[in-house]
Design a protein around this motif. Structure first.
Motif, mmCIF file in Angstrom:
data_model
loop_
_atom_site.group_PDB
_atom_site.id
_atom_site.type_symbol
_atom_site.label_atom_id
_atom_site.label_comp_id
_atom_site.label_asym_id
_atom_site.label_seq_id
_atom_site.Cartn_x
_atom_site.Cartn_y
_atom_site.Cartn_z
ATOM 1 N N ALA A 171 0.795 -1.172 -0.080
ATOM 2 C CA ALA A 171 0.084 -0.180 -0.004
ATOM 3 C C ALA A 171 0.961 1.242 0.157
ATOM 4 C CB ALA A 171 -0.772 0.105 1.217
ATOM 5 N N ALA A 172 1.805 1.305 0.772
ATOM 6 C CA ALA A 172 2.926 2.513 0.749
ATOM 7 C C ALA A 172 3.376 2.771 -0.358
ATOM 8 C CB ALA A 172 3.789 2.568 2.139
ATOM 9 N N SER A 173 4.022 1.501 -1.185
ATOM 10 C CA SER A 173 4.595 1.768 -2.319
ATOM 11 C C SER A 173 3.803 2.243 -3.527
ATOM 12 C CB SER A 173 5.407 0.534 -2.639
ATOM 13 O OG SER A 173 4.468 -0.748 -2.544
ATOM 14 N N LEU A 174 2.663 1.323 -3.832
ATOM 15 C CA LEU A 174 1.850 1.561 -4.873
ATOM 16 C C LEU A 174 1.085 2.706 -4.599
ATOM 17 C CD1 LEU A 174 0.292 -1.971 -5.442
ATOM 18 C CD2 LEU A 174 2.057 -0.688 -6.799
ATOM 19 N N GLY A 175 0.878 2.999 -3.419
ATOM 20 C CA GLY A 175 -0.159 4.422 -3.120
ATOM 21 C C GLY A 175 0.626 5.473 -3.485
ATOM 22 N N ARG A 176 2.029 5.482 -3.361
ATOM 23 C CA ARG A 176 2.700 6.950 -3.785
ATOM 24 C C ARG A 176 2.535 6.911 -5.316
ATOM 25 N NH1 ARG A 176 6.803 8.414 0.206
ATOM 26 N NH2 ARG A 176 6.442 7.188 1.954
ATOM 27 N N TRP A 177 2.550 5.692 -6.118
ATOM 28 C CA TRP A 177 2.535 5.626 -7.494
ATOM 29 C C TRP A 177 0.976 6.223 -7.980
ATOM 30 C CZ3 TRP A 177 3.010 0.662 -10.879
ATOM 31 C CH2 TRP A 177 3.207 1.140 -12.375
ATOM 32 N N ASP A 178 0.233 5.347 -7.804
ATOM 33 C CA ASP A 178 -1.139 5.594 -8.238
ATOM 34 C C ASP A 178 -2.007 4.826 -7.351
ATOM 35 O OD1 ASP A 178 -3.768 5.787 -9.187
ATOM 36 O OD2 ASP A 178 -2.755 5.935 -11.474
ATOM 37 N N LEU A 179 -3.082 5.273 -6.594
ATOM 38 C CA LEU A 179 -3.837 4.605 -5.746
ATOM 39 C C LEU A 179 -4.824 3.598 -6.288
ATOM 40 C CD1 LEU A 179 -4.990 7.616 -3.436
ATOM 41 C CD2 LEU A 179 -3.380 5.695 -2.709
ATOM 42 N N ARG A 180 -4.988 3.708 -7.614
ATOM 43 C CA ARG A 180 -5.791 2.842 -8.223
ATOM 44 C C ARG A 180 -5.019 1.145 -8.493
ATOM 45 N NH1 ARG A 180 -9.509 4.844 -12.048
ATOM 46 N NH2 ARG A 180 -9.759 7.107 -11.900
ATOM 47 N N PRO A 248 -5.967 7.486 7.267
ATOM 48 C CA PRO A 248 -5.330 8.153 6.164
ATOM 49 C C PRO A 248 -5.512 9.550 5.971
ATOM 50 C CG PRO A 248 -5.791 6.042 5.236
ATOM 51 C CD PRO A 248 -6.407 6.293 6.880
ATOM 52 N N LEU A 249 -7.137 9.768 6.147
ATOM 53 C CA LEU A 249 -7.613 11.278 6.055
ATOM 54 C C LEU A 249 -7.026 12.099 7.160
ATOM 55 C CD1 LEU A 249 -11.077 11.020 4.886
ATOM 56 C CD2 LEU A 249 -9.178 11.885 3.381
ATOM 57 N N SER A 250 -6.870 11.549 8.431
ATOM 58 C CA SER A 250 -6.528 12.144 9.604
ATOM 59 C C SER A 250 -5.012 12.693 9.480
ATOM 60 C CB SER A 250 -6.501 11.141 10.892
ATOM 61 O OG SER A 250 -5.863 11.928 12.018
ATOM 62 N N MET A 251 -4.160 11.579 8.999
ATOM 63 C CA MET A 251 -2.765 12.062 8.532
ATOM 64 C C MET A 251 -2.472 13.371 7.547
ATOM 65 S SD MET A 251 -1.058 8.191 8.655
ATOM 66 C CE MET A 251 0.595 8.957 8.572
ATOM 67 N N ALA A 252 -3.304 13.046 6.308
ATOM 68 C CA ALA A 252 -3.397 14.093 5.452
ATOM 69 C C ALA A 252 -3.816 15.495 6.341
ATOM 70 C CB ALA A 252 -4.240 13.918 4.408
ATOM 71 N N HIS A 253 -4.658 15.284 7.150
ATOM 72 C CA HIS A 253 -5.235 16.464 7.745
ATOM 73 C C HIS A 253 -4.288 17.316 8.545
ATOM 74 C CE1 HIS A 253 -7.870 18.901 10.878
ATOM 75 N NE2 HIS A 253 -8.406 18.996 9.803
ATOM 76 N N ARG A 254 -2.963 16.545 8.883
ATOM 77 C CA ARG A 254 -1.940 16.930 9.766
ATOM 78 C C ARG A 254 -0.516 17.225 8.963
ATOM 79 N NH1 ARG A 254 -3.187 13.821 15.735
ATOM 80 N NH2 ARG A 254 -4.373 15.443 16.372
ATOM 81 N N GLY A 255 -0.958 17.274 7.681
ATOM 82 C CA GLY A 255 0.084 17.539 6.788
ATOM 83 C C GLY A 255 1.145 16.443 6.330
ATOM 84 N N LEU A 256 0.623 15.106 6.776
ATOM 85 C CA LEU A 256 1.561 13.820 6.343
ATOM 86 C C LEU A 256 0.954 13.091 5.209
ATOM 87 C CD1 LEU A 256 1.714 12.655 10.109
ATOM 88 C CD2 LEU A 256 3.421 14.026 9.034
ATOM 89 N N ARG A 257 1.863 12.395 4.477
ATOM 90 C CA ARG A 257 1.300 11.425 3.323
ATOM 91 C C ARG A 257 0.422 10.691 3.808
ATOM 92 N NH1 ARG A 257 5.020 11.218 -0.921
ATOM 93 N NH2 ARG A 257 7.093 12.540 -0.381
ATOM 94 N N PRO A 258 -0.819 10.607 3.163
ATOM 95 C CA PRO A 258 -1.856 9.389 3.529
ATOM 96 C C PRO A 258 -1.297 8.323 3.267
ATOM 97 C CG PRO A 258 -2.821 10.914 1.592
ATOM 98 C CD PRO A 258 -1.171 11.457 2.231
ATOM 99 N N ALA A 259 -0.520 7.966 2.266
ATOM 100 C CA ALA A 259 -0.055 6.751 1.883
ATOM 101 C C ALA A 259 1.026 6.258 2.792
ATOM 102 C CB ALA A 259 0.800 6.736 0.505
ATOM 103 N N ASP A 260 1.362 6.772 3.906
ATOM 104 C CA ASP A 260 2.110 6.500 4.968
ATOM 105 C C ASP A 260 1.443 5.689 6.025
ATOM 106 O OD1 ASP A 260 4.696 7.304 3.653
ATOM 107 O OD2 ASP A 260 4.619 9.059 5.077
#
Length: 422
Positions: A171-180, A248-260
């Motif tokens: 998830a962390a690797s493919l998500g950085r490329w394309d979530l699809r 993931p949304l919570s992390m994005a809300h705090r400025g982090l990568r959701p894929a992480d």
């Protein structure tokens, strides 16, 4: 996959020896666990569904939450139909149909180019997503004796956690490329799992086309104890899905990568796998079911409270390990309680009814989580979930005692009948 097959077939080696203390588990159970572990390797697409919708179609968090809620609503009849089909078609056919349907829907989500088409495939995914759960859980419950059920379900969860380590990295690797691509990977593992189940599990009984007469007398919706477990299970699922969906949304809300978030899922899986030796320590071996529920939910509460104060990836890691230890203590115990409640030939339907807790929570979780996140912030979201866990730590032990008391009463009645017949 070869490693997992060896895991399933070699009951005397490594982790298998550690987890198989007690009566040997049937070969069908090992193969089912192995197949589900393969499926788990690609099963981290759903936590990123809201992120995909928000990013791909410029939708708001509220709209993304509504789409996820539609998925959750569709899973409610899916679970119930899975229980019925297991009685009529047989468990193996039902598992294969469910997995194949999931693969089609996942590929549809990956290929969709409009929000409307995406929503159609999301709803389709919900309608088939839970088909294979009731027959899987019933197969395990019916294949082992009551004392071995907690261990069998714990082994299933441990195998899923081991596969989850790889899934989090995928998830962390493919998500950085394309979530699809996460949905494509999930579809592939569904098909592999279906193939393994079709090839290696025992065939369904010849009369699987007709439900046994005994199942007509099974009335899970009238069982007050099961309904109480359903309520508590829904609250637990509501909390757990916040981790899967809203993290993931919570992390994005705090400025982090959701894929992480995939890395945190891997941390959780690693904690559960490495924590397995703890289950052999005498304090945990002798821990009663009510005490296990209180301990597990308290650890979950502490971990989620830690999420409320975290503002970096490293800050999320320690709380993840804490709540994962709670998950480790809780593993398999609720399903064992439901199996103990179920009458003869009614395990599939009892598991299906209890499993609707995840469908109900699937409707509520994305709505509640996204609204809390949007209007109160990440800290309040996770503190609310922590409070829910503390509530479960106080109430779930009472339900465990009620199940134990009923099981003792049923055993006493059965003994009386046997003695009377003599």
């Amino acid at each position: 996959m070869a490693v997992i097959m060896q895991f399933a077939g070699n009951e005397r080696g490594g982790w298998v020896r550690l987890l198989s203390v007690g009566e040997p588990l049937p070969r069908a159970v090992w193969w089912l666990i192995a197949a589900r572990a393969v499926n788990r390797l690609g099963a981290f697409s759903l936590p990123f569904l809201t992120v995909l919708i928000a990013a791909q179609y410029a939708a708001s968090a509220a709209v993304a939450g509504l789409v996820s809620a539609a998925f959750g609503l569709a899973t409610v009849p899916s679970r119930l139909v899975g229980g019925r089909l297991s009685d009529r078609l047989g468990p193996r056919r039902t598992i294969v149909v469910g997995l194949a349907g999931c693969a089609v829907a996942q590929l549809g989500i990956a290929a969709a180019n409009t929000l409307v088409v995406t929503v159609i495939f999301v709803v389709l995914l919900g309608l088939v997503f839970e088909l294979y759960e009731p027959p899987s859980q019933a197969l395990i419950a019916d294949a082992v004796t009551a004392p071995a059920r907690v261990r069998a379900y714990s082994l299933l969860n441990a195998a899923l956690a081991a596969a989850g380590m790889g899934a989090g990295l995928i998830a962390a690797s493919l998500g950085r490329w394309d979530l699809r691509w996460l949905f494509v990977a999930d579809a592939v593992t569904c098909l592999i799992c279906a193939l393994v189940v079709q090839r290696v599990l025992p065939g369904d009984p010849p009369r699987a086309g007709r439900a046994p007469r005994q199942t007509h007398h099974v009335a899970p919706w009238r069982d007050s104890t099961l309904m109480a477990l359903l309520v508590s299970g829904t609250l637990f699922a509501l909390v757990y899905l916040q981790i899967m969906i809203t993290l993931p949304l919570s992390m994005a809300h705090r400025g982090l990568r959701p894929a992480d978030a995939g890395l945190l899922f891997t941390t959780s899986a690693l904690t559960i796998v490495l924590g397995q030796p703890l289950l052999r320590f005498k304090p945990l071996v002798t821990l009663s079911t009510p005490a296990a529920f209180a301990t597990g939910y308290t650890l979950l509460a502490l971990g989620l409270a830690g999420y409320g104060a975290a503002h970096s990836l490293s800050g999320y890691s320690a709380p993840t390990a804490v709540w994962s230890l709670g998950d480790l203590v809780l593993m398999g115990r609720v399903y064992a309680l439901v199996a103990d409640l179920a009458p003869a030939h009614g395990t599939g339907r009892y598991m299906a009814v209890y499993g609707t807790s995840w469908g109900i929570a699937g409707i509520l979780a994305p709505l509640a989580g996204t609204q809390l996140l949007q209007y109160t912030g990440a800290a309040m979201l996770w503190l609310s979930m922590s409070g829910a866990c503390l509530t479960l730590a106080l109430t779930q032990p009472f339900l465990a005692r009620a199940v134990a008391a009923r099981a003792s009463l049923q055993a006493a009645r059965a003994s009386t009948v046997v003695n009377a017949e003599k």
